[in-house]
Design an enzyme around this catalytic site. Structure first.
Site, short mmCIF file in Angstrom:
data_model
loop_
_atom_site.label_atom_id
_atom_site.label_comp_id
_atom_site.label_asym_id
_atom_site.label_seq_id
_atom_site.Cartn_x
_atom_site.Cartn_y
_atom_site.Cartn_z
NE ARG A 82 -8.82 -4.92 8.07
CZ ARG A 82 -7.69 -4.84 7.38
NH1 ARG A 82 -6.92 -3.76 7.48
NH2 ARG A 82 -7.32 -5.80 6.56
CB CYS A 130 -2.79 4.00 -1.10
SG CYS A 130 -1.21 4.60 -0.52
#
Lengths: 298, 298
Positions: B13, B238
């Site tokens: 996830r 990120c």
């Protein structure tokens, strides 16, 4: 928890030693950036065979330039022999780190002689260094695990510690040379070593090879360790494991210590700048997560 | 120090959500490798808008295949809305992680509504999940720092914790969403949160963006935390910081916990194998130092 920790920057030595040789002028630019971080101690280079470690063949030039250009920093060098001590002293350095490997196999592979012989050399080296007004720190390499012999028996490290202290070592450093230790083993050996060398500073030299660098540093500091090695950008690594990390990154150590309220005197932004300079010097990405996240711009 | 820690694998996830979409079959190969590690809990996917997170558009297929193929693992999914809960339940999952961001700005950017509104939704979602025989864990994102608002006031997190517990949340998780926290701040907030939610499990979701993952995990476990999220290979990152790490790597967490004698039930070699499978699935190197040092071969 100590109020203050003394960081020693070892990127110029441990970091650069396995890289393709970096021009001396680039090393001095890196040194300038390192000094600007506020770090109190810098291990500049290693006085070893230029054939064995071509990347540090300019040890004399680096030492001379460092001593000429910078004040207020304690410069030192790594040595592994009488010749190394003589060269360091001749170059104007008085403080040396003398490596003794706790693994006989590693010691022979590294310096061509066994642990016992290395220990036996300590008294003569300490005397020479003391006569020059310097200090000899004994670095016990392979303090936890050996790539050839497996786990190092703690009593072996403690025996070496006692012997080198009796021979005149002024400080000790336990090195997790291949970056395998974990917080509990680290703290147990630190505590036992302290008991075997009362009153002496016991520092820690960590590698981040398995991502344990910051966790081990946290455990060490929590156990009262106040001397820690680190390299900007996590410079260094292992020639046998491409991409593997070198020492714990100075910027990650400072970030951690800033975060838990332990003073270092280093400025984090200046460390990130120095890490960027180190990356430029070696011409490839470094492994430090913080450097990647930050970018490393000045 | 607890004897045992329950690891939740979130690589499928949190790790995959920012990657280019990975084919469902490759996800299921990764899931198979993850299940083979012995991990007790796996967060499979997120039931969110496929437009917002195209990498997880196959949430229903992944959930169905997981439930059909594997036993003895607690599967869950992340949700952020009523639609998400309905989709998760329809897909056969009963356990959900419901995210509430402690930063209003981050909350609006992330789910299009503020923190208050998200908190207010908890009771309805908990009731729906409970009616299906499941559990709702409230994940408080941005528990320490926000990229927009700076440090999150701890009292804000504690207020959210109290409110979601009163609304029926069965467990809490504090998320260091941008990987900025350090051990002392981490432990202080964990302790305070526990006091505000007596009897409830308070887990920790760490990112390794600044290299603090293992150190924070060590601090958390030392403070008695027994639920920790991790992702194989440190998968994730990120989009705004190329090369920045994702979650703390499962293999590094297991290496750390093995080293300090805390049981996880995970097999380190199997975790390294799964990390290698994750690397193949995304087609690029991952940031885990241990994976790099090891190579990740089965």
């Amino acid at each position: 928890m100590p109020e203050r920790v003394s960081v020693r920057e070892v990127g110029l030595r441990d970091g650069l030693q396995i890289e393709a040789p970096v021009p001396t002028e680039a090393k001095l630019r890196l040194l300038e950036a390192v000094v600007a971080t506020g770090v109190p101690r810098v291990e500049l280079t290693s006085f070893v065979s230029a054939r064995a470690v071509p990347a540090l063949a300019d040890a004399e030039r680096v030492a001379a330039a460092a001593l000429e250009r910078f004040d207020d920093v304690l410069f030192s060098a790594l040595v592994a022999s009488r010749t190394g001590v003589d060269r360091a002293l001749a170059a104007g350095l008085t403080d040396v780190e003398y490596v003794v490997s706790a693994s006989d196999t590693h010691s022979r592979a590294n310096v061509g002689r066994g642990t016992e012989e290395s220990v036996a050399l300590t008294a003569e080296l300490a005397e020479t260094v003391h006569a020059a007004g310097g200090r000899l720190e004994a670095v016990i390499a392979i303090a936890w695990d050996c790539p050839f012999e497996g786990p190092t028996p703690p009593e072996r490290v403690l025996g070496i510690a006692e012997a080198v202290v009796a021979a005149g070592a002024d400080a000790l450093c336990l090195a997790d040379t291949i970056g395998t230790t974990t917080p509990l083993r680290l703290v147990e050996l630190v505590r036992a070593t302290r008991e075997h060398a009362p009153g002496l500073d016991v520092g820690i030299h960590l590698h981040d090879t398995r991502g344990m660098g910051a966790a081990n540093a946290l455990a060490a500091v929590t156990a009262g360790v106040t001397s820690l090695d680190a390299s900007v950008g996590g410079l260094g690594g292992c020639p046998f494991a491409p991409g593997a990390s070198g020492n714990v990154a100075t910027e990650e150590l400072v970030y951690l210590l800033d975060g838990i309220g332990v003073a270092t005197g280093l400025d984090l932004r200046a460390v990130l700048h120095a890490a960027g300079v180190a990356r430029d010097a070696v011409g490839h990405e470094l492994t430090s997560s913080l450097l990647k996240a930050d970018g490393g711009a000045a």
